[in-house]
Write a protein that holds these residues in place. Structure first.
Motif, PDB file in Angstrom:
ATOM      1  N   ALA A  43       0.859  -1.189   0.000  1.00 56.20           N
ATOM      2  CA  ALA A  43       0.000   0.000   0.000  1.00 56.20           C
ATOM      3  C   ALA A  43       0.895   1.238   0.000  1.00 56.20           C
ATOM      4  O   ALA A  43       1.360   1.676   1.054  1.00 56.20           O
ATOM      5  CB  ALA A  43      -0.926   0.003   1.212  1.00 56.20           C
ATOM      6  N   PRO A  44       1.199   1.818  -1.169  1.00 61.25           N
ATOM      7  CA  PRO A  44       2.096   2.968  -1.221  1.00 61.25           C
ATOM      8  C   PRO A  44       1.477   4.210  -0.578  1.00 61.25           C
ATOM      9  O   PRO A  44       0.263   4.388  -0.583  1.00 61.25           O
ATOM     10  CB  PRO A  44       2.320   3.171  -2.730  1.00 61.25           C
ATOM     11  N   ALA A  45       2.348   5.086  -0.038  1.00 60.80           N
ATOM     12  CA  ALA A  45       1.919   6.329   0.600  1.00 60.80           C
ATOM     13  C   ALA A  45       2.997   7.377   0.310  1.00 60.80           C
ATOM     14  O   ALA A  45       4.123   7.052  -0.060  1.00 60.80           O
ATOM     15  CB  ALA A  45       1.737   6.124   2.105  1.00 60.80           C
ATOM     16  N   PRO A  46       2.674   8.673   0.470  1.00 56.69           N
ATOM     17  CA  PRO A  46       3.688   9.707   0.221  1.00 56.69           C
ATOM     18  C   PRO A  46       4.798   9.669   1.273  1.00 56.69           C
ATOM     19  O   PRO A  46       4.524   9.635   2.473  1.00 56.69           O
ATOM     20  CB  PRO A  46       2.876  11.013   0.309  1.00 56.69           C
ATOM     21  N   CYS A  47       6.043   9.669   0.818  1.00 55.54           N
ATOM     22  CA  CYS A  47       7.205   9.601   1.720  1.00 55.54           C
ATOM     23  C   CYS A  47       8.156  10.745   1.365  1.00 55.54           C
ATOM     24  O   CYS A  47       8.634  10.824   0.226  1.00 55.54           O
ATOM     25  CB  CYS A  47       7.921   8.253   1.581  1.00 55.54           C
ATOM     26  N   ASN A  48       8.464  11.614   2.335  1.00 61.10           N
ATOM     27  CA  ASN A  48       9.362  12.747   2.142  1.00 61.10           C
ATOM     28  C   ASN A  48      10.803  12.278   2.329  1.00 61.10           C
ATOM     29  O   ASN A  48      11.181  11.808   3.412  1.00 61.10           O
ATOM     30  CB  ASN A  48       9.014  13.857   3.137  1.00 61.10           C
ATOM     31  N   TYR A  84      13.713  13.925   2.374  1.00 65.45           N
ATOM     32  CA  TYR A  84      14.582  14.691   3.285  1.00 65.45           C
ATOM     33  C   TYR A  84      14.309  14.314   4.732  1.00 65.45           C
ATOM     34  O   TYR A  84      15.240  14.044   5.502  1.00 65.45           O
ATOM     35  CB  TYR A  84      14.360  16.189   3.066  1.00 65.45           C
ATOM     36  N   SER A  85      13.018  14.310   5.122  1.00 66.56           N
ATOM     37  CA  SER A  85      12.699  14.028   6.527  1.00 66.56           C
ATOM     38  C   SER A  85      13.088  12.599   6.904  1.00 66.56           C
ATOM     39  O   SER A  85      13.565  12.346   8.018  1.00 66.56           O
ATOM     40  CB  SER A  85      11.214  14.264   6.778  1.00 66.56           C
ATOM     41  N   MET A  86      12.908  11.640   5.986  1.00 68.25           N
ATOM     42  CA  MET A  86      13.240  10.259   6.300  1.00 68.25           C
ATOM     43  C   MET A  86      14.750  10.059   6.417  1.00 68.25           C
ATOM     44  O   MET A  86      15.226   9.319   7.293  1.00 68.25           O
ATOM     45  CB  MET A  86      12.637   9.324   5.244  1.00 68.25           C
ATOM     46  N   MET A  87      15.516  10.708   5.533  1.00 68.35           N
ATOM     47  CA  MET A  87      16.970  10.616   5.641  1.00 68.35           C
ATOM     48  C   MET A  87      17.462  11.238   6.953  1.00 68.35           C
ATOM     49  O   MET A  87      18.364  10.717   7.624  1.00 68.35           O
ATOM     50  CB  MET A  87      17.624  11.311   4.450  1.00 68.35           C
ATOM     51  N   THR A  88      16.827  12.361   7.321  1.00 71.83           N
ATOM     52  CA  THR A  88      17.199  13.022   8.582  1.00 71.83           C
ATOM     53  C   THR A  88      16.894  12.122   9.775  1.00 71.83           C
ATOM     54  O   THR A  88      17.673  12.021  10.722  1.00 71.83           O
ATOM     55  CB  THR A  88      16.442  14.356   8.705  1.00 71.83           C
ATOM     56  N   GLU A  89      15.734  11.433   9.730  1.00 69.47           N
ATOM     57  CA  GLU A  89      15.370  10.516  10.806  1.00 69.47           C
ATOM     58  C   GLU A  89      16.325   9.317  10.885  1.00 69.47           C
ATOM     59  O   GLU A  89      16.523   8.740  11.955  1.00 69.47           O
ATOM     60  CB  GLU A  89      13.940  10.021  10.610  1.00 69.47           C
ATOM     61  N   ALA A  90      16.894   8.917   9.733  1.00 72.24           N
ATOM     62  CA  ALA A  90      17.768   7.743   9.711  1.00 72.24           C
ATOM     63  C   ALA A  90      19.176   8.051  10.239  1.00 72.24           C
ATOM     64  O   ALA A  90      19.913   7.134  10.600  1.00 72.24           O
ATOM     65  CB  ALA A  90      17.854   7.188   8.292  1.00 72.24           C
ATOM     66  N   LEU A  91      19.567   9.332  10.285  1.00 74.38           N
ATOM     67  CA  LEU A  91      20.943   9.676  10.678  1.00 74.38           C
ATOM     68  C   LEU A  91      21.315   9.214  12.088  1.00 74.38           C
ATOM     69  O   LEU A  91      22.413   8.681  12.293  1.00 74.38           O
ATOM     70  CB  LEU A  91      21.145  11.197  10.558  1.00 74.38           C
ATOM     71  N   PRO A  92      20.433   9.383  13.106  1.00 73.13           N
ATOM     72  CA  PRO A  92      20.870   8.968  14.451  1.00 73.13           C
ATOM     73  C   PRO A  92      21.250   7.499  14.550  1.00 73.13           C
ATOM     74  O   PRO A  92      22.102   7.128  15.356  1.00 73.13           O
ATOM     75  CB  PRO A  92      19.637   9.296  15.323  1.00 73.13           C
ATOM     76  N   ASP A 120      13.435  19.742   0.509  1.00 71.02           N
ATOM     77  CA  ASP A 120      12.501  19.231   1.517  1.00 71.02           C
ATOM     78  C   ASP A 120      11.101  18.969   0.970  1.00 71.02           C
ATOM     79  O   ASP A 120      10.192  18.630   1.733  1.00 71.02           O
ATOM     80  CB  ASP A 120      12.427  20.205   2.699  1.00 71.02           C
ATOM     81  N   ASP A 121      10.893  19.122  -0.368  1.00 75.17           N
ATOM     82  CA  ASP A 121       9.549  18.867  -0.922  1.00 75.17           C
ATOM     83  C   ASP A 121       9.516  17.659  -1.857  1.00 75.17           C
ATOM     84  O   ASP A 121       8.536  17.427  -2.546  1.00 75.17           O
ATOM     85  CB  ASP A 121       9.051  20.093  -1.681  1.00 75.17           C
ATOM     86  N   ILE A 122      10.597  16.881  -1.882  1.00 70.33           N
ATOM     87  CA  ILE A 122      10.624  15.702  -2.752  1.00 70.33           C
ATOM     88  C   ILE A 122       9.903  14.552  -2.042  1.00 70.33           C
ATOM     89  O   ILE A 122      10.272  14.170  -0.940  1.00 70.33           O
ATOM     90  CB  ILE A 122      12.069  15.290  -3.081  1.00 70.33           C
ATOM     91  N   GLN A 123       8.890  13.977  -2.709  1.00 72.39           N
ATOM     92  CA  GLN A 123       8.139  12.852  -2.147  1.00 72.39           C
ATOM     93  C   GLN A 123       8.055  11.718  -3.174  1.00 72.39           C
ATOM     94  O   GLN A 123       7.960  11.983  -4.368  1.00 72.39           O
ATOM     95  CB  GLN A 123       6.708  13.261  -1.747  1.00 72.39           C
ATOM     96  N   VAL A 124       8.107  10.499  -2.673  1.00 71.41           N
ATOM     97  CA  VAL A 124       7.946   9.323  -3.535  1.00 71.41           C
ATOM     98  C   VAL A 124       6.772   8.493  -3.013  1.00 71.41           C
ATOM     99  O   VAL A 124       6.376   8.601  -1.856  1.00 71.41           O
ATOM    100  CB  VAL A 124       9.227   8.454  -3.565  1.00 71.41           C
ATOM    101  N   ALA A 125       6.236   7.645  -3.892  1.00 76.34           N
ATOM    102  CA  ALA A 125       5.153   6.730  -3.505  1.00 76.34           C
ATOM    103  C   ALA A 125       5.778   5.416  -3.067  1.00 76.34           C
ATOM    104  O   ALA A 125       6.344   4.686  -3.882  1.00 76.34           O
ATOM    105  CB  ALA A 125       4.190   6.515  -4.662  1.00 76.34           C
ATOM    106  N   ALA A 126       5.708   5.111  -1.771  1.00 79.18           N
ATOM    107  CA  ALA A 126       6.369   3.911  -1.237  1.00 79.18           C
ATOM    108  C   ALA A 126       5.731   3.533   0.086  1.00 79.18           C
ATOM    109  O   ALA A 126       4.879   4.242   0.618  1.00 79.18           O
ATOM    110  CB  ALA A 126       7.869   4.168  -1.046  1.00 79.18           C
ATOM    111  N   GLU A 127       6.160   2.376   0.604  1.00 82.15           N
ATOM    112  CA  GLU A 127       5.748   1.922   1.940  1.00 82.15           C
ATOM    113  C   GLU A 127       6.799   2.437   2.921  1.00 82.15           C
ATOM    114  O   GLU A 127       7.990   2.138   2.792  1.00 82.15           O
ATOM    115  CB  GLU A 127       5.680   0.394   1.957  1.00 82.15           C
TER     116      GLU A 127
END
Length: 640
Positions: A490-495, A497-505, A524-531
């Motif tokens: 079930a794909p959903a909008p994924c940002n 920039y925010s996801m990469m930032t969350e993955a850094l820690p 910060d406005d790039i979004q893809v359709a993904a899980e």
């Protein structure tokens, strides 16, 4: 209103060619009186399906009950065509009840039966219905897929009326899409060429409606309105009330929005009157509030009383239907049916196991009798040799069958072993850093006496590491579910920039140990359709692998590019400690820790899982050489 028109056209195509809307009650009465005199059970099923089709607009519960009864008899008789007709009616019922996923399930089952029986017209019909249902469900890729399939099947049919329906629905759907005008004109030309051979047929009347809209677009709105009314009058005279309603809807949906000064109240009143004659209660309910409020504003007492009485009668009708329906639970029926299918499949598996066991017992008995026969026939060497030769051939066949069975089981074992190794690798790969952090901080607690602020900071870090461990565990569970049957993507909008930032820690400690700098140069406005969970696992794995493959003091950059509705994400490693020969094999799994002379890196099995996730999400991932280093690149559809 566009979906209402598509639905009216669809309903018209479902009924027999001789159907006249004003005679629907007579048709229902005739079918009901003929049911006891059906020649055989298959004819009885066909009559139930046809009667349910007549009921689907005026009494959806009756349509549901007739469809379930027809399906039950068809299954008992193994009558596939009757079962397909019942499934088609059930798809209509669930579509009207806004249970789109259930409607899609029944229509796909009906399409499979029609495909097996070679009924191309009904296959085309089901594909057209699925396109409309997936549009309602918001699934654009499957909507376009079934729309294209319906157009392709319809163009090959000898039944022009079904192809005309597909073309008509296509024109209505895209008539206001400025990017599709060339295709709409082509569809209109095709429809006009087909209907020219059948003047005053339903298909011909469809084409005339679109001709009226074309006149409006060319600036001849008055001529178009006159043609629309002629089409409606002709349809009503021929008894095609649903076509008259569709014609009047063209004025409301096309003429008035394009600025033509038509009287919307007049056409709404015409639609209400025709819906009242045909028994289309849903359309009556859509028109009544608008008409009542209009005449209430202009203070027309006669019209207020007329339409107020209509509202009262509809309310009484709906109350009567609710009392008669006996609390029909459509969802419960669907779920019980799915459970029954599951039980039937389980029973088949058990039957196969019993048959296999019986076969093994028979094989053992044959072998015992064979040995006994050998003991008895030792006196004749020739006879013994002949029997031995004959039975040895049978034995070779049995051994060959057993070898094939063993080979298949070995293949399944290898597959399970690969999955186990991947799982162990994920656990070892993603749990190592958080658990090491917890152990290291616990050791610091034991070795040093810390003041209260330092103690609070250390406790907070332990809590963060524990939370990170739980998040990793959730991702592993998500991957395990994606490998099991029944997983639905079930794909959903994924940002990004925010996801990469969350993955850094999660990789900050490893980066600090190797003194690797990480820069995220992503808008910060790039979004893809993904899980989201799958994609976040990919981000963590790529960043962790980039640090692992980087030389101490190296640099890692995260960039994005996009074109043609897709987004590419680049994780570049500018200084690397692996060879270029290893890059094409980073996403391969060979079931061993060595490949072609070099030891596999700990992160590589996690990269294999990243490829699994990308395949699930319809994307692509690879590793490509760059100047002085290399880059991980993945591509996913852009989310608009």
């Amino acid at each position: 209103m566009q979906r209402i028109i598509l639905y009216i056209l669809l309903c018209g195509s479902l009924l027999p060619g001789t159907f006249r809307a004003r005679a629907q009650s007579a048709e229902i009465a005739g079918l009901r009186s003929s049911l006891p005199f059906a020649k055989d059970s298959m004819a009885y099923v066909d009559m139930l399906n046809q009667l349910g089709m007549y009921y689907h607009l005026s009494n959806i519960d009756s349509c549901f009950l007739l469809a379930t009864k027809a399906r039950e008899i068809a299954l008992r008789l193994h009558y596939k065509r009757g079962e397909a007709g019942a499934l088609k009616n059930l798809g209509i019922v669930y579509g009207q009840q806004f249970s789109i996923q259930q409607a899609i399930a029944y229509e796909k089952a009906a399409m499979a039966l029609y495909l097996a029986s070679g009924d191309s017209a009904n296959v085309c019909h089901m594909m057209n219905n699925l396109s409309i249902d997936y549009e309602a469900a918001g699934n654009k890729p499957l909507e376009l897929y079934y729309e294209q399939q319906a157009m392709a099947w319809g163009s090959r049919l000898s039944n022009d009326s079904m192809y005309s329906l597909v073309l008509s629905n296509y024109i209505i759907k895209y008539t206001k899409d400025s990017t599709k005008q060339h295709a709409v004109k082509w569809a209109y030309d095709q429809l006009r060429n087909i209907t020219a051979r059948y003047p005053y047929s339903r298909e011909w009347l469809y084409a005339k409606m679109f001709e009226a809209v074309t006149l409006l677009k060319q600036g001849h709105g008055r001529e178009g309105e006159v043609l629309i009314n002629k089409v409606a009058d002709t349809a009503i005279q021929k008894g095609f009330l649903h076509l008259g309603i569709a014609a009047y809807f063209r004025v409301l949906d096309d003429f008035i929005p394009m600025g033509y000064p038509a009287d919307s109240v007049l056409y709404a009143a015409k639609i209400f009157k025709l819906s009242q004659q045909a028994g289309y209660y849903e359309l009556m309910m859509k028109m009544l509030p608008y008409l009542y409020r209009h005449y209430e504003k202009v203070n027309d007492a006669d019209k207020i009383a007329y339409y107020g009485n209509g509202i009262r009668q509809l309310a009484l009708h709906q109350l009567t239907l609710q009392r008669q329906r006996g609390e029909i639970n459509y969802l419960e029926y669907f779920m019980k049916e799915q459970e029954m299918q599951s039980l039937q499949l389980r029973n088949q598996v058990q039957q196969q196991a019993i048959e296999r066991s019986n076969l093994e017992r028979v094989t053992r008995r044959i072998l015992i009798w064979f040995l006994a026969a050998l003991l008895v026939l030792l006196t004749g060497i020739t006879i013994v040799y002949y029997r031995y030769y004959r039975n040895s051939r049978k034995y070779e066949l049995r051994v060959d069958n057993m070898n094939r069975s063993i080979a298949e089981k070995n293949r399944l074992l290898r597959s399970n072993d690969d999955f186990k190794n991947k799982l162990i690798s994920v656990i070892a790969h993603d749990f190592r850093d958080p658990l090491n952090n917890i152990i290291r901080m616990a050791a610091m607690l034991q070795a040093h006496s810390l003041d209260k602020p330092a103690m609070e900071q250390l406790t907070s870090q332990i809590a963060d590491s524990a939370a990170e461990t739980l998040a990793v565990f959730d991702n592993i569970l998500r991957w395990i579910k994606s490998q099991l049957s029944g997983f639905i993507y079930a794909p959903a909008p994924c940002n990004i920039y925010s996801m990469m930032t969350e993955a850094l820690p999660s990789i900050q400690h490893a980066a600090q140990e190797k003194k690797v700098s990480i820069s995220i140069q992503v808008p910060d406005d790039i979004q893809v359709a993904a899980e989201r969970e799958m994609l976040q696992f990919v981000h963590r794995s790529l960043l962790n692998s980039a640090i692992s493959f980087s030389t101490p003091g190296g640099q890692v950059q995260v960039l994005t590019t996009g074109d043609a509705g897709a987004v590419k994400v680049w994780v570049k490693v500018l200084q690397i400690n692996i060879t270029a020969a290893m890059l094409p094999h980073l996403f391969e799994y060979r079931g061993t820790s060595y490949y072609k002379g070099f030891r596999r890196h700990d992160a590589e099995l996690a990269l294999v899982i990243c490829k699994d996730f990308m395949d699930k999400m319809g994307g692509h991932i690879s590793a490509a050489p760059e100047k002085g280093g290399f880059a991980f690149v993945y591509e996913l559809p852009s989310f608009h």
